[in-house]
Design an enzyme around this catalytic site. Structure first.
Site, PDB file in Angstrom:
ATOM      1  CB  SER A   1      46.415  55.762  40.154  1.00 44.44           C
ATOM      2  OG  SER A   1      45.661  55.032  41.333  1.00 44.44           O
TER       3      SER A   1
ATOM      4  CE  LYS B   1      57.320  42.413  32.447  1.00 43.88           C
ATOM      5  NZ  LYS B   1      55.769  41.404  31.701  1.00 43.88           N
TER       6      LYS B   1
ATOM      7  NE  ARG C   1      40.143  59.867  35.900  1.00 41.32           N
ATOM      8  CZ  ARG C   1      40.917  59.002  36.362  1.00 41.32           C
ATOM      9  NH1 ARG C   1      41.730  59.512  37.465  1.00 41.32           N
ATOM     10  NH2 ARG C   1      40.728  57.683  35.855  1.00 41.32           N
TER      11      ARG C   1
END
Ligand code: ADP
Length: 165
Positions: free
Chosen positions: A131, A44, A93
């Site tokens: 992101s 969503k 990472r």
């Protein structure tokens, strides 16, 4: 082509970052053919549609001839089998990445033993980059340009006209 190494680099890429592009460039030096597979999720809070993410990625990898942009839904191992890929490429990472990624790799290997997951460690300058961070910076009016490739920054500027640049 026999013995051709086909790898899939799956992810959300919402949006693609310099960290993703670094991994794609490095993966493209290892694999004969690298398929960057955008997950068609129905999140969503997604910022960009699957088509938009794919378009941005296509622009970003235009200089890499052995990289293809595709999208998929359903099980990753089924998609990999469908694309005749035996390698899944993922980035690591942090330790927490390792924990989730190793579980996924084991699960995927269990479901399709021909599939091997290869991890590349994030480059030092991208270790902190995700992101989610880019989305936070841009929605709070900050400058995301040091963290994303130019085609992505263009889209972000269109979406957030008041953000710093
Ligand atoms: P997902 O939701 O599948 O984790 P992401 O788009 O967040 O999708 O990440 C896709 C892949 O790219 C993952 O393997 C992730 O570890 C890797 N990745 C994300 N950011 C970076 C970065 N800064 N450096 C290296 N790899 C990264």
């Amino acid at each position: 082509m026999p013995n051709s190494l086909i790898a899939v680099f799956p992810g959300s890429f919402d949006p693609p970052t310099n960290g993703h592009l670094d991994l794609i460039a490095r993966g493209a030096r290892i694999a004969n053919h690298l398929i960057v597979a955008v997950l068609q999720n129905t999140q969503k809070n997604a910022l960009f549609t699957t088509a938009e993410r794919s378009e941005m990625l296509k622009e970003c990898v235009a200089h890499l001839p052995n990289v293809e942009i595709d999208s998929f839904d359903g099980l990753l191992v089924d998609y990999a089998a469908h694309r005749h890929a035996h390698i899944i490429l993922r980035g690591i990472r942090t330790i927490s990445d390792y924990e989730t990624e190793s579980q996924m790799a084991l699960l995927n290997h269990r479901m399709r033993p021909e599939t091997e997951t290869i991890f590349l460690t994030a480059s030092a300058e991208h270790t902190f980059l995700s992101s989610r961070m880019v989305k936070e910076i841009i929605t709070l009016g900050g400058d995301a340009s040091p963290f994303v490739p130019e085609p992505v920054m263009r889209q972000l500027r269109g979406r957030f006209p008041t953000a710093k640049r």
